[in-house]
Design a protein around this motif. Sequence first.
Motif, mmCIF file in Angstrom:
data_model
loop_
_atom_site.group_PDB
_atom_site.id
_atom_site.type_symbol
_atom_site.label_atom_id
_atom_site.label_comp_id
_atom_site.label_asym_id
_atom_site.label_seq_id
_atom_site.Cartn_x
_atom_site.Cartn_y
_atom_site.Cartn_z
ATOM 1 N N GLY A 44 30.311 41.654 40.149
ATOM 2 C CA GLY A 44 31.584 41.871 39.480
ATOM 3 C C GLY A 44 32.605 40.806 39.833
ATOM 4 N N ASP A 45 32.593 40.379 41.076
ATOM 5 C CA ASP A 45 33.485 39.307 41.514
ATOM 6 C C ASP A 45 33.231 38.045 40.693
ATOM 7 N N ALA A 46 31.957 37.694 40.515
ATOM 8 C CA ALA A 46 31.609 36.499 39.740
ATOM 9 C C ALA A 46 32.052 36.635 38.281
ATOM 10 N N LEU A 47 31.819 37.801 37.677
ATOM 11 C CA LEU A 47 32.239 38.004 36.287
ATOM 12 C C LEU A 47 33.741 37.814 36.132
ATOM 13 N N LEU A 48 34.509 38.403 37.035
ATOM 14 C CA LEU A 48 35.955 38.284 36.942
ATOM 15 C C LEU A 48 36.416 36.847 37.174
ATOM 16 N N ARG A 49 35.813 36.164 38.124
ATOM 17 C CA ARG A 49 36.164 34.759 38.373
ATOM 18 C C ARG A 49 35.923 33.910 37.127
ATOM 19 N N ALA A 50 34.831 34.174 36.437
ATOM 20 C CA ALA A 50 34.505 33.404 35.242
ATOM 21 C C ALA A 50 35.552 33.585 34.155
ATOM 22 N N LEU A 51 36.282 34.694 34.201
ATOM 23 C CA LEU A 51 37.317 34.990 33.210
ATOM 24 C C LEU A 51 38.716 34.693 33.739
ATOM 25 N N GLY A 52 38.797 34.045 34.885
ATOM 26 C CA GLY A 52 40.088 33.734 35.471
ATOM 27 C C GLY A 52 40.679 34.871 36.274
ATOM 28 N N GLY A 53 39.870 35.916 36.524
ATOM 29 C CA GLY A 53 40.331 37.072 37.284
ATOM 30 C C GLY A 53 40.071 36.926 38.766
ATOM 31 N N HIS A 54 40.294 38.027 39.491
ATOM 32 C CA HIS A 54 40.186 37.991 40.949
ATOM 33 C C HIS A 54 39.622 39.306 41.470
ATOM 34 N N MET A 55 38.892 39.200 42.563
ATOM 35 C CA MET A 55 38.509 40.351 43.374
ATOM 36 C C MET A 55 38.712 39.940 44.824
ATOM 37 N N THR A 56 39.629 40.619 45.500
ATOM 38 C CA THR A 56 39.959 40.263 46.883
ATOM 39 C C THR A 56 40.001 41.528 47.728
ATOM 40 N N THR A 57 40.206 41.338 49.024
ATOM 41 C CA THR A 57 40.508 42.479 49.877
ATOM 42 C C THR A 57 41.897 42.994 49.509
ATOM 43 N N LEU A 58 42.263 44.130 50.071
ATOM 44 C CA LEU A 58 43.581 44.691 49.796
ATOM 45 C C LEU A 58 44.702 43.783 50.280
ATOM 46 N N LYS A 59 44.386 42.878 51.211
ATOM 47 C CA LYS A 59 45.377 41.921 51.710
ATOM 48 C C LYS A 59 45.393 40.631 50.898
ATOM 49 N N GLY A 60 44.557 40.557 49.867
ATOM 50 C CA GLY A 60 44.522 39.359 49.033
ATOM 51 C C GLY A 60 43.589 38.280 49.530
ATOM 52 N N GLU A 61 42.726 38.602 50.481
ATOM 53 C CA GLU A 61 41.798 37.613 51.031
ATOM 54 C C GLU A 61 40.526 37.549 50.182
ATOM 55 N N GLU A 62 40.006 36.336 50.000
ATOM 56 C CA GLU A 62 38.735 36.186 49.309
ATOM 57 C C GLU A 62 37.611 36.774 50.164
ATOM 58 N N ILE A 63 36.600 37.297 49.491
ATOM 59 C CA ILE A 63 35.472 37.923 50.180
ATOM 60 C C ILE A 63 34.348 36.901 50.314
ATOM 61 N N ASP A 64 33.839 36.738 51.527
ATOM 62 C CA ASP A 64 32.770 35.780 51.809
ATOM 63 C C ASP A 64 31.430 36.486 51.673
#
Length: 342
Positions: free
Chosen positions: A288-308
């Motif tokens: 889901g993270d990849a799908l959203l990134r491809a559309l200019g979206g984001h999936m982060t932690t609640l603090k706004g950190e990228e997930i590794d």
Amino acid sequence: MAPMGIRLSPLGVAVFCLLGVGVLYHLYSGVISNRLAAFRQRKNVELRDLLALSVEAAVLGGKEVKRVQEENGLQEKSKGKTREGANDPLTMGDLESHRKMYNIIRNTFPEITVNSEEHDNVVDKSLLWSRTIPSEMAEKIKDQNEVPAESVTVWIDPLDATQEYTESLLKYVTTMVCVAVDGKPVIGVIHQPFNDFTAWALVGHETNVHARSSYSITPPVVVISRSHSGHVNNYVHKAFGNSTTVVQAGGAGYKVLSLLDLHMGESMAQADLYIHITFIKKWDICAGDALLRALGGHMTTLKGEEIDYRDTPLNKGGLVASVGVDHKAVVEKLPPWDPEKH
């Protein structure tokens, strides 16, 4: 006086020759070994191939999920309790899907790291990628994009929303594959076996799904998990106000799809944000993270950190997912929350 020389017996000559051959063998084998090691280190994989394989694997797993359900062969058992105290079920649908998805990827690219939600000792060497690039994909992605095999981590969820699967809430069920390169999701596949629909994306290149034309965060419609809705309801209303609409759904894959424009009518919820405030596994969210990134979206932690997406499978920071809105503004509205304390 004639110069003195060394005279070897036939046995000595043989020993000398054998020693020479041994030295040459070790020198030669060392060179070959070093060259093979260097070749293995330089092994690359093509991202379009990985995307096509990921789609094929997700669809193959989905067929098993559907077959097991239609044959009424779930054979449900429990893996235990989740951290929140909910039942964590396991079915033959999970296992049979895992066997197909895991083996086809491992057999095709044995040099890459593959992590699956399930673990099983069944090995099927006959499963191999068909080497088919779907026409839609071939038309949209023409560039060659190779990456080092050692940088690739694949995350498989053979059956997302197992609890809903056992309750025959089949619209929530998905199979998912994600490819991360150096910890960043670059390929996402979410397949709905009971809707016969597959969403896919190669970040920075193409996807077969679209964002909706408009979203709102004043207030938003927020999709959350069915399994622990109480705390999330309170958290969401505290962040966005009591008039915020909260939609409960099963499966992380389904929740991401609810943010998109899929034209599936009542079978698919529509939400502006997806929020999860407890621990969640990376095979649940990477695609889901990849799908959203491809559309200019984001999936982060609640603090706004990228997930590794390397190493440990556990994401401890909760998550907030969005597309078509100011993600930073969304994060700033979220109250402080420590998933490790809840």
